[in-house]
Write an enzyme that holds these catalytic residues in place. Sequence first.
Site, PDB file in Angstrom:
ATOM      1  CD  GLU A 141     -22.428  27.942  19.774  1.00 49.08           C
ATOM      2  OE1 GLU A 141     -22.964  27.411  18.813  1.00 49.08           O
ATOM      3  OE2 GLU A 141     -21.430  27.463  20.350  1.00 49.08           O
ATOM      4  N   GLY A 188     -16.293  17.713  17.199  1.00 44.69           N
ATOM      5  CA  GLY A 188     -15.322  16.771  16.647  1.00 44.69           C
ATOM      6  C   GLY A 188     -15.356  15.430  17.345  1.00 44.69           C
ATOM      7  CG  ASP A 197     -19.707  30.306  18.221  1.00 42.44           C
ATOM      8  OD1 ASP A 197     -19.515  30.693  19.394  1.00 42.44           O
ATOM      9  OD2 ASP A 197     -19.182  29.285  17.754  1.00 42.44           O
ATOM     10  CG  ASP A 210     -23.732  25.215  12.774  1.00 42.52           C
ATOM     11  OD1 ASP A 210     -23.949  25.671  13.910  1.00 42.52           O
ATOM     12  OD2 ASP A 210     -23.266  24.076  12.572  1.00 42.52           O
ATOM     13  CG  HIS A 211     -20.643  27.175  14.918  1.00 44.68           C
ATOM     14  ND1 HIS A 211     -20.659  27.436  16.271  1.00 44.68           N
ATOM     15  CD2 HIS A 211     -20.953  25.868  14.784  1.00 44.68           C
ATOM     16  CE1 HIS A 211     -20.951  26.321  16.918  1.00 44.68           C
ATOM     17  NE2 HIS A 211     -21.143  25.367  16.058  1.00 44.68           N
ATOM     18  CG  HIS A 271     -23.621  23.419  18.905  1.00 45.05           C
ATOM     19  ND1 HIS A 271     -23.314  23.925  17.676  1.00 45.05           N
ATOM     20  CD2 HIS A 271     -24.732  24.069  19.316  1.00 45.05           C
ATOM     21  CE1 HIS A 271     -24.183  24.858  17.359  1.00 45.05           C
ATOM     22  NE2 HIS A 271     -25.066  24.972  18.335  1.00 45.05           N
ATOM     23  N   GLY A 281     -22.611  16.760  18.745  1.00 49.60           N
ATOM     24  CA  GLY A 281     -23.291  15.498  19.065  1.00 49.60           C
ATOM     25  C   GLY A 281     -22.537  14.265  18.567  1.00 49.60           C
TER      26      GLY A 281
HETATM   27 ZN   LIG Z   1     -21.627  23.484  16.587  1.00 44.14          ZN
END
Ligand SMILES: [Zn+2]
Length: 289
Positions: free
Chosen positions: A134, A186, A102, A80-81, A215, A217
């Site tokens: 992204e 967040g 990302d 991820d990221h 992303h 969620g």
């Molecule tokens: Zn994310």
Amino acid sequence: VKSLRSFIGEAESKKSAIGHFNISNLEGLWGIFNAARKLDLPVVIGVSEGERNFVGVRQAVALVRSLRESYSHPVFLNADHTYTLEGVREAIDSGFDAVILDGAKLAYEENVKLVAQAVEYGKSMTNEVLVEGELGYIGSSSKLLDEIPEGATASEEQMTKPEQARDFVKKTGVDLLAPAVGNLHGILKHAKNPALDIERIGEIRKAAGVPLVLHGGSGVSDEDFVKAIRAGISVVHINSEIRLAYRKAIEKSLADNPDEIAPYKYLKAGVEAIEGVVEARLGLFAKKS
Ligand SMILES: [Zn+2]
């Protein structure tokens, strides 16, 4: 076991989505895996750069692979990221099933260039690894939020545009695209998270021509999830919600058992809390809409 690519294709044709949940430790992994097994659904485990540094890059691969093999259950691992090409290479070389470069905070042309290089590296190593890009910055805080983070997409103006999504996919060759459509990394402490722009999701999916990943969620309503999945989201990321549930459960567990010093006893509540959140979310994402 089928590939992640084929599970995503299947989800898309069924108008459902695959859940992606992040881990920082073994408790998280078991909580997520238990829920996925219980529902007999595929699941993606995510580790961001911070999470990867804590768990270990090759150790994350070994853990997920051992679950997949021991239980013959489709569980996959995503980097991820990832912000650098070196990070992408390390993840691919270590055996991750998917990676995200990302570049959302970079200038558009920089983002395109970096993601194209990540795709090229992935293809040169294996046909199986999925590379995600992204488009649109949606914040990156790991704390509960007092307000929408500085620079994060808050207005329609800043959201991902279908035409740019088309151009981005064409120029980079990404397998998956994560757009900014009102989603936020967040959970807001004092307000509901913003609503998703469902119409835009549909337009972006059409223009991009590849499956979309949502992303941020956490904090999204059940109704918005169902609509977003129907409109073209095939993978949904949840992190903050499980982090919050884990922390609350452990705080309570410690308070209730002040003399307990065996971690496997007082951390059990954390595993169960994560399992509960993941089960509810996975069930919702898998529903045919
Ligand atoms: Zn994310």
